[in-house]
Design a protein around this motif. Structure first.
Motif, mmCIF file in Angstrom:
data_model
loop_
_atom_site.group_PDB
_atom_site.id
_atom_site.type_symbol
_atom_site.label_atom_id
_atom_site.label_comp_id
_atom_site.label_asym_id
_atom_site.label_seq_id
_atom_site.Cartn_x
_atom_site.Cartn_y
_atom_site.Cartn_z
ATOM 1 N N TRP A 211 19.791 6.699 9.764
ATOM 2 C CA TRP A 211 19.512 5.309 9.396
ATOM 3 C C TRP A 211 20.724 4.685 8.727
ATOM 4 C CZ3 TRP A 211 14.217 6.683 6.887
ATOM 5 C CH2 TRP A 211 13.252 6.817 7.884
ATOM 6 N N ILE A 212 21.358 5.431 7.825
ATOM 7 C CA ILE A 212 22.527 4.894 7.130
ATOM 8 C C ILE A 212 23.666 4.673 8.117
ATOM 9 C CG2 ILE A 212 24.328 5.406 5.430
ATOM 10 C CD1 ILE A 212 22.127 6.829 3.781
ATOM 11 N N SER B 230 25.647 5.611 1.378
ATOM 12 C CA SER B 230 26.160 4.561 2.252
ATOM 13 C C SER B 230 27.681 4.520 2.250
ATOM 14 C CB SER B 230 25.609 3.202 1.821
ATOM 15 O OG SER B 230 24.220 3.192 1.950
ATOM 16 N N THR C 260 24.634 -2.000 3.192
ATOM 17 C CA THR C 260 23.616 -1.520 2.262
ATOM 18 C C THR C 260 23.473 -2.565 1.166
ATOM 19 O OG1 THR C 260 24.095 0.792 2.656
ATOM 20 C CG2 THR C 260 23.014 0.266 0.586
ATOM 21 N N ARG D 115 29.632 2.475 4.854
ATOM 22 C CA ARG D 115 28.879 1.228 4.977
ATOM 23 C C ARG D 115 29.176 0.336 3.781
ATOM 24 N NH1 ARG D 115 29.494 2.680 8.946
ATOM 25 N NH2 ARG D 115 28.069 3.471 10.493
ATOM 26 N N GLU E 51 23.544 4.101 11.236
ATOM 27 C CA GLU E 51 23.234 3.032 12.183
ATOM 28 C C GLU E 51 23.155 1.664 11.511
ATOM 29 O OE1 GLU E 51 19.649 4.307 14.098
ATOM 30 O OE2 GLU E 51 20.633 6.022 15.050
ATOM 31 N N SER E 52 23.223 1.627 10.203
ATOM 32 C CA SER E 52 23.125 0.353 9.487
ATOM 33 C C SER E 52 24.469 -0.367 9.492
ATOM 34 C CB SER E 52 22.674 0.595 8.046
ATOM 35 O OG SER E 52 23.681 1.276 7.330
ATOM 36 N N SER E 53 24.418 -1.637 9.158
ATOM 37 C CA SER E 53 25.633 -2.438 9.055
ATOM 38 C C SER E 53 26.093 -2.571 7.615
ATOM 39 C CB SER E 53 25.394 -3.841 9.611
ATOM 40 O OG SER E 53 25.098 -3.779 10.967
#
Length: 130
Positions: free
Chosen positions: A19-20, A42, A26, A47, A22-24
């Motif tokens: 999830w981290i 993150s 935080t 991130r 794939e995130s843009s």
């Protein structure tokens, strides 16, 4: 009250990491608690971090969250402040977003001693769990 603390399974831990990765960004919205492990996770994944500007005035996060390089401080009480940053970030060229992610990982990994952080977590858990 009896409290049961259960460690996450390796499958749950892998999901969190995915999830981290794939995130843009935080978002760390807490203003009265210390910055949490989500920030470390993150940053280790590169991130960018968006934190409330209260941290800029009251904590030493300013060397870790460098505006427009590793994240941003926004006044979360001002809706436009956060919106303007989000609009700016998501309108960036993908290469520039990627560079921001690389900056985040590089700066955090040069400042944070991950072994020391792991030992601190271990001590807290050992002193908390009876």
């Amino acid at each position: 009250f009896p409290v049961t603390i259960q460690s996450p399974t390796s499958e749950e831990t892998a999901k969190l990491g995915n999830w981290i990765r794939e995130s843009s960004l935080t978002f760390h919205y807490k203003t009265f608690e210390g910055y949490g492990f989500n920030i470390f996770h993150s940053a280790a994944c590169g991130r960018p971090i968006v934190m409330d500007s209260i941290w800029l005035r009251t904590r030493t996060c300013s060397r870790l969250v460098v505006p427009y390089e590793t994240g941003m401080f926004c006044d979360f009480r001002k809706q436009n402040d956060l919106y303007d940053f989000m609009k700016w970030y998501f309108n960036l060229d993908f290469y520039v977003q990627q560079k921001m992610c690389e900056n985040t990982a590089r700066i955090w990994n040069s400042i944070v001693n991950w072994d020391d952080q792991a030992q601190r977590v271990r001590r807290v858990l050992e002193n908390t769990i009876v």
